[in-house]
Design a protein around this motif. Structure first.
Motif, mmCIF file in Angstrom:
data_model
loop_
_atom_site.group_PDB
_atom_site.id
_atom_site.type_symbol
_atom_site.label_atom_id
_atom_site.label_comp_id
_atom_site.label_asym_id
_atom_site.label_seq_id
_atom_site.Cartn_x
_atom_site.Cartn_y
_atom_site.Cartn_z
ATOM 1 N N ILE A 88 0.846 -1.193 0.000
ATOM 2 C CA ILE A 88 0.000 0.000 0.000
ATOM 3 C C ILE A 88 0.883 1.247 0.000
ATOM 4 O O ILE A 88 1.777 1.388 0.833
ATOM 5 C CB ILE A 88 -0.942 0.008 1.219
ATOM 6 C CG1 ILE A 88 -1.816 -1.253 1.183
ATOM 7 C CG2 ILE A 88 -1.787 1.278 1.241
ATOM 8 C CD1 ILE A 88 -2.666 -1.445 2.406
ATOM 9 N N PHE A 89 0.612 2.115 -0.957
ATOM 10 C CA PHE A 89 1.300 3.404 -1.060
ATOM 11 C C PHE A 89 0.283 4.516 -0.850
ATOM 12 O O PHE A 89 -0.859 4.404 -1.305
ATOM 13 C CB PHE A 89 1.924 3.577 -2.452
ATOM 14 C CG PHE A 89 3.106 2.702 -2.715
ATOM 15 C CD1 PHE A 89 4.393 3.202 -2.566
ATOM 16 C CD2 PHE A 89 2.944 1.389 -3.133
ATOM 17 C CE1 PHE A 89 5.493 2.397 -2.836
ATOM 18 C CE2 PHE A 89 4.033 0.577 -3.394
ATOM 19 C CZ PHE A 89 5.308 1.080 -3.239
ATOM 20 N N SER A 90 0.691 5.593 -0.192
ATOM 21 C CA SER A 90 -0.132 6.797 -0.089
ATOM 22 C C SER A 90 0.158 7.669 -1.296
ATOM 23 O O SER A 90 1.324 7.839 -1.680
ATOM 24 C CB SER A 90 0.192 7.577 1.188
ATOM 25 O OG SER A 90 -0.155 6.818 2.318
ATOM 26 N N TRP A 91 -0.893 8.234 -1.900
ATOM 27 C CA TRP A 91 -0.715 9.056 -3.088
ATOM 28 C C TRP A 91 0.211 10.224 -2.767
ATOM 29 O O TRP A 91 0.021 10.937 -1.799
ATOM 30 C CB TRP A 91 -2.054 9.583 -3.598
ATOM 31 C CG TRP A 91 -1.903 10.185 -4.962
ATOM 32 C CD1 TRP A 91 -1.620 11.490 -5.247
ATOM 33 C CD2 TRP A 91 -1.965 9.496 -6.203
ATOM 34 N NE1 TRP A 91 -1.512 11.653 -6.609
ATOM 35 C CE2 TRP A 91 -1.720 10.446 -7.223
ATOM 36 C CE3 TRP A 91 -2.207 8.177 -6.569
ATOM 37 C CZ2 TRP A 91 -1.722 10.124 -8.569
ATOM 38 C CZ3 TRP A 91 -2.203 7.856 -7.912
ATOM 39 C CH2 TRP A 91 -1.962 8.828 -8.894
ATOM 40 N N GLY A 92 1.222 10.393 -3.577
ATOM 41 C CA GLY A 92 2.187 11.464 -3.385
ATOM 42 C C GLY A 92 3.402 11.045 -2.579
ATOM 43 O O GLY A 92 4.396 11.755 -2.536
ATOM 44 N N ASN A 93 3.346 9.893 -1.933
ATOM 45 C CA ASN A 93 4.468 9.380 -1.146
ATOM 46 C C ASN A 93 4.903 8.056 -1.774
ATOM 47 O O ASN A 93 4.527 6.986 -1.313
ATOM 48 C CB ASN A 93 4.048 9.185 0.315
ATOM 49 C CG ASN A 93 5.186 8.732 1.198
ATOM 50 O OD1 ASN A 93 6.343 8.819 0.819
ATOM 51 N ND2 ASN A 93 4.850 8.230 2.369
ATOM 52 N N TRP A 94 5.699 8.140 -2.830
ATOM 53 C CA TRP A 94 6.005 6.964 -3.640
ATOM 54 C C TRP A 94 7.339 6.330 -3.322
ATOM 55 O O TRP A 94 7.702 5.323 -3.928
ATOM 56 C CB TRP A 94 5.944 7.326 -5.122
ATOM 57 C CG TRP A 94 4.599 7.822 -5.512
ATOM 58 C CD1 TRP A 94 4.256 9.108 -5.805
ATOM 59 C CD2 TRP A 94 3.403 7.053 -5.609
ATOM 60 N NE1 TRP A 94 2.916 9.181 -6.084
ATOM 61 C CE2 TRP A 94 2.366 7.929 -5.972
ATOM 62 C CE3 TRP A 94 3.093 5.706 -5.427
ATOM 63 C CZ2 TRP A 94 1.056 7.518 -6.157
ATOM 64 C CZ3 TRP A 94 1.788 5.288 -5.611
ATOM 65 C CH2 TRP A 94 0.782 6.197 -5.979
ATOM 66 N N GLY A 95 8.105 6.871 -2.390
ATOM 67 C CA GLY A 95 9.419 6.313 -2.096
ATOM 68 C C GLY A 95 9.359 4.865 -1.646
ATOM 69 O O GLY A 95 9.983 3.985 -2.223
ATOM 70 N N ASP A 96 8.601 4.592 -0.608
ATOM 71 C CA ASP A 96 8.477 3.245 -0.062
ATOM 72 C C ASP A 96 7.024 3.023 0.328
ATOM 73 O O ASP A 96 6.288 3.980 0.595
ATOM 74 C CB ASP A 96 9.385 3.087 1.156
ATOM 75 C CG ASP A 96 9.617 1.641 1.543
ATOM 76 O OD1 ASP A 96 9.160 0.731 0.820
ATOM 77 O OD2 ASP A 96 10.271 1.408 2.578
ATOM 78 N N MET A 97 6.612 1.775 0.385
ATOM 79 C CA MET A 97 5.227 1.485 0.745
ATOM 80 C C MET A 97 4.956 1.932 2.180
ATOM 81 O O MET A 97 5.850 1.922 3.025
ATOM 82 C CB MET A 97 4.920 0.001 0.563
ATOM 83 C CG MET A 97 5.676 -0.933 1.483
ATOM 84 S SD MET A 97 5.302 -2.652 1.139
ATOM 85 C CE MET A 97 6.744 -3.113 0.205
ATOM 86 N N THR A 98 3.725 2.359 2.439
ATOM 87 C CA THR A 98 3.358 2.818 3.776
ATOM 88 C C THR A 98 2.784 1.695 4.632
ATOM 89 O O THR A 98 2.774 1.796 5.850
ATOM 90 C CB THR A 98 2.343 3.972 3.706
ATOM 91 O OG1 THR A 98 1.211 3.557 2.939
ATOM 92 C CG2 THR A 98 2.956 5.199 3.073
ATOM 93 N N ASP A 99 2.325 0.617 3.998
ATOM 94 C CA ASP A 99 1.784 -0.521 4.730
ATOM 95 C C ASP A 99 1.768 -1.721 3.793
ATOM 96 O O ASP A 99 1.942 -1.575 2.582
ATOM 97 C CB ASP A 99 0.364 -0.223 5.218
ATOM 98 C CG ASP A 99 -0.033 -1.063 6.418
ATOM 99 O OD1 ASP A 99 0.760 -1.930 6.843
ATOM 100 O OD2 ASP A 99 -1.153 -0.872 6.922
ATOM 101 N N ARG A 100 1.539 -2.904 4.359
ATOM 102 C CA ARG A 100 1.432 -4.097 3.532
ATOM 103 C C ARG A 100 0.622 -5.161 4.252
ATOM 104 O O ARG A 100 0.571 -5.191 5.476
ATOM 105 C CB ARG A 100 2.787 -4.630 3.123
ATOM 106 C CG ARG A 100 3.611 -5.144 4.265
ATOM 107 C CD ARG A 100 4.982 -5.522 3.785
ATOM 108 N NE ARG A 100 5.708 -6.142 4.886
ATOM 109 C CZ ARG A 100 6.602 -7.076 4.751
ATOM 110 N NH1 ARG A 100 6.906 -7.518 3.562
ATOM 111 N NH2 ARG A 100 7.210 -7.588 5.786
ATOM 112 N N PHE A 101 -0.028 -5.985 3.459
ATOM 113 C CA PHE A 101 -0.767 -7.127 3.970
ATOM 114 C C PHE A 101 -0.088 -8.385 3.442
ATOM 115 O O PHE A 101 0.104 -8.528 2.236
ATOM 116 C CB PHE A 101 -2.232 -7.103 3.511
ATOM 117 C CG PHE A 101 -3.038 -6.024 4.162
ATOM 118 C CD1 PHE A 101 -3.496 -6.157 5.458
ATOM 119 C CD2 PHE A 101 -3.335 -4.859 3.476
ATOM 120 C CE1 PHE A 101 -4.240 -5.154 6.057
ATOM 121 C CE2 PHE A 101 -4.077 -3.850 4.059
ATOM 122 C CZ PHE A 101 -4.528 -4.007 5.363
#
Length: 116
Positions: A88-101
């Motif tokens: 999961i990525f937050s729009w505009g924050n593309w460096g690293d994923m913000t969460d994962r399942f």
């Protein structure tokens, strides 16, 4: 590489060629002007669909991205991977994923949003 075509003129207008491997999925951004591409090289890229310019690119992940779906009214991008993880990525924050399942037993090759 992916190509953007103008069907009215029947010609290619832009080539998206920053990925080192295949582009597995493309979604239109919530603004209608950007394209989010998932790649087999472990990158997520964001492009301006009007002028073909690269707007952002993620850090390279250790897994292939196979599918992408926008959620939360376009504020989150969920990407399915070869190993079954949903990144999961937050729009505009593309460096690293913000969460994962984790825990899906197979690769996530496609996704369908049912509801917000």
């Amino acid at each position: 590489m992916a190509k953007i075509w103008d069907l009215r003129q029947a010609r290619c207008t832009h080539e998206l060629n920053e990925h080192e491997d295949f582009i597995s999925d493309i979604q239109l951004g919530k603004d209608g002007k950007s394209l989010i591409c998932s790649g087999g090289d472990g990158y997520v890229s964001i492009w301006n669909r009007k002028n073909g310019k690269l707007l952002a690119m993620s850090d390279q992940m250790d897994d292939e991205f196979l599918s992408v779906q926008l959620m939360k009214r376009g504020r989150k991008a969920v990407l399915g991977t070869q190993s079954g993880i949903l990144a999961i990525f937050s729009w505009g924050n593309w460096g690293d994923m913000t969460d994962r399942f984790i825990g899906h037993p197979q690769s996530v090759e496609s996704m369908c949003k049912v509801d917000e």
